[in-house]
Design an enzyme around this catalytic site. Structure first.
Site, PDB file in Angstrom:
ATOM      1  N   THR A 191      -0.534   3.693   4.880  1.00 36.62           N
ATOM      2  CA  THR A 191       0.188   4.926   4.531  1.00 36.62           C
ATOM      3  C   THR A 191       1.359   5.099   5.458  1.00 36.62           C
ATOM      4  OG1 THR A 191      -1.769   6.096   3.774  1.00 36.62           O
ATOM      5  CG2 THR A 191      -0.007   7.468   4.621  1.00 36.62           C
ATOM      6  N   ARG A 199      -9.908   8.170  -7.567  1.00 35.33           N
ATOM      7  CA  ARG A 199     -10.096   8.547  -6.160  1.00 35.33           C
ATOM      8  C   ARG A 199      -8.763   9.031  -5.553  1.00 35.33           C
ATOM      9  NH1 ARG A 199      -7.770   6.974  -0.973  1.00 35.33           N
ATOM     10  NH2 ARG A 199      -9.333   7.295   0.612  1.00 35.33           N
ATOM     11  N   SER A 243       0.792  -1.227   0.000  1.00 35.58           N
ATOM     12  CA  SER A 243       0.000   0.000   0.000  1.00 35.58           C
ATOM     13  C   SER A 243       0.822   1.274   0.000  1.00 35.58           C
ATOM     14  CB  SER A 243      -0.975  -0.004   1.169  1.00 35.58           C
ATOM     15  OG  SER A 243      -0.278  -0.336   2.308  1.00 35.58           O
ATOM     16  N   GLY A 269      -9.131   8.075   4.377  1.00 31.19           N
ATOM     17  CA  GLY A 269      -8.790   9.456   4.057  1.00 31.19           C
ATOM     18  C   GLY A 269      -9.971  10.391   3.920  1.00 31.19           C
ATOM     19  N   GLY A 319      -7.106  10.235  -1.804  1.00 34.00           N
ATOM     20  CA  GLY A 319      -7.357  10.269  -0.364  1.00 34.00           C
ATOM     21  C   GLY A 319      -6.776  11.515   0.283  1.00 34.00           C
ATOM     22  N   THR A 361      -3.349   8.590   9.054  1.00 31.81           N
ATOM     23  CA  THR A 361      -3.463   7.310   8.367  1.00 31.81           C
ATOM     24  C   THR A 361      -4.885   6.804   8.558  1.00 31.81           C
ATOM     25  OG1 THR A 361      -2.548   5.070   8.232  1.00 31.81           O
ATOM     26  CG2 THR A 361      -2.591   6.070  10.413  1.00 31.81           C
ATOM     27  N   GLY A 362      -5.333   5.960   7.645  1.00 34.10           N
ATOM     28  CA  GLY A 362      -6.686   5.425   7.763  1.00 34.10           C
ATOM     29  C   GLY A 362      -7.571   5.922   6.631  1.00 34.10           C
ATOM     30  N   THR A 379       1.487   6.988  -0.117  1.00 33.20           N
ATOM     31  CA  THR A 379       0.577   5.842  -0.077  1.00 33.20           C
ATOM     32  C   THR A 379       0.109   5.461  -1.483  1.00 33.20           C
ATOM     33  OG1 THR A 379      -1.475   5.050   0.975  1.00 33.20           O
ATOM     34  CG2 THR A 379      -1.535   7.258   0.090  1.00 33.20           C
TER      35      THR A 379
END
Ligand code: SD4
Length: 339
Positions: free
Chosen positions: A199, A227, A85, A253, A229, A250-251, A217
């Protein structure tokens, strides 16, 4: 006239007192210090931050600039083909394209970013080139790739056989569902190999006290083509203010963008919040706005202030971050969380 002047003076004092009281309130909440490091220091998201920090440390320990340190550091996971990722070997979007997002910011508030960029393995270095060699902040898609090639970056295929296999497996069901803390699960352990977010965000303060940050990321795996983020969005995935500190996220977005998360964390630190408390407040805003959504997603913030105090907070348990200082080069800390 006298009365008016007296009134103005009195109200000015009152305003100052209110501001001081508000600041005092903020300060009274900010006693939670997760870590306090001597400079230089580098911190970054997730377990893979350890190896990235070690690379950044080579620059920092030699008295180098934090900007050079963060760029060199995040290039480690970007080049790691086992990491699905960040950088090359990142999981593709639902149409099979590996599209990368990255941004970088220095101590003078300069910043550069690329989003949805294909065929270039080190987006962080392209982001730095955008910052240093163009009047712009963000280049996207084909334009970003074209700029990178003009700057001498090699064009290459980023989809590896392993990532392609995982994508084809995913296509069988075509279900899009973020997996919480995917960063800490090994590829083989993923259900249907559905690793779909991850990320590295890195923040460093060099020996001169200057702060820089980097974030890179491949975004959410199996995302819609096009898309983007939070990670390449200055203020969302990363923000640095050399007077105050820096933050990264992180997570999922979308929730970070909606709350301009990293900028918020830095502004809260400016008001006197500790790094941990600032991250917690930013997470709480996400939860407050969408409590049901928040139950099933991960978002984590990591922050450092000018003094070298650092901390993190996430919605879900399991968010880890790596810290590297003169005392310890491979410290892994478990971030606090809401659940
Ligand atoms: C994104 N925030 O593209 C990134 C993904 C991520 O941990 O951070 N995963 O939304």
């Amino acid at each position: 006239m006298y009365n008016r002047r007296k009134f103005l003076k009195t109200s000015a004092i009152a305003t100052t007192l209110i501001a001081t009281a508000k600041r005092g309130m903020a300060l009274s909440k900010s006693n939670q210090i997760s870590g306090n490091a001597t400079l230089p220091v580098v911190i970054s998201t997730w377990d893979f931050g350890i190896a990235a920090n070690q690379e950044a440390w080579k620059t920092l320990s030699a008295g180098g600039r934090s900007l050079d340190a963060v760029e060199a550091g995040v290039k480690i996971p970007e080049a790691d083909l086992k990491n699905h990722s960040v950088g090359k070997a990142g999981f593709p979007d639902r149409d099979g394209h590996v599209t990368l997002d990255a941004c970088i910011m220095d101590e003078q508030g300069n910043c550069g970013a690329v989003a949805g960029m294909e065929y270039i393995a080190h987006p962080i270095s392209v982001a730095r080139a955008v910052m240093e060699k163009t009047p712009h902040v963000l280049l996207v898609g084909d334009g970003a790739t074209q700029f990178a090639v003009e700057q001498g970056f090699k064009k290459e295929k980023l989809l590896t056989p392993e990532s392609e296999k995982a994508w084809k497996e995913w296509l069988k069901k075509g279900e899009y569902k973020p997996v919480i803390n995917i960063e800490n699960k090994s590829y083989d352990a993923l259900p249907g190999n559905q690793g779909n977010h991850d990320t590295i965000g890195m923040l460093a303060i060099d020996a001169k006290g200057n702060i820089s940050g980097a974030c890179t990321t491949s975004g959410m795996a199996w995302k819609l083509h096009g898309r983007v983020g939070d990670s390449p969005i200055i203020g969302a995935g990363l923000f640095v203010d050399n007077e105050v500190g820096g933050a990264t996220s992180t997570g999922v977005g979308e929730e970070v963008i909606r709350n301009v998360g990293s900028f918020l964390v830095v502004e809260l630190m400016r008001q006197g919040y500790s790094p941990t408390d600032a991250c917690k407040e930013a997470v709480n805003r996400i939860i407050k706005k969408k409590p049901e959504t928040a139950k099933n997603i991960q978002v984590g913030f990591l922050a450092i202030n000018k003094k070298g105090e650092y901390g993190a907070y996430a919605i879900q348990k399991g968010f880890s971050y790596a810290v590297c200082t003169a005392e310890k080069q491979d410290l892994l800390v478990k971030g606090d969380s809401h659940y």
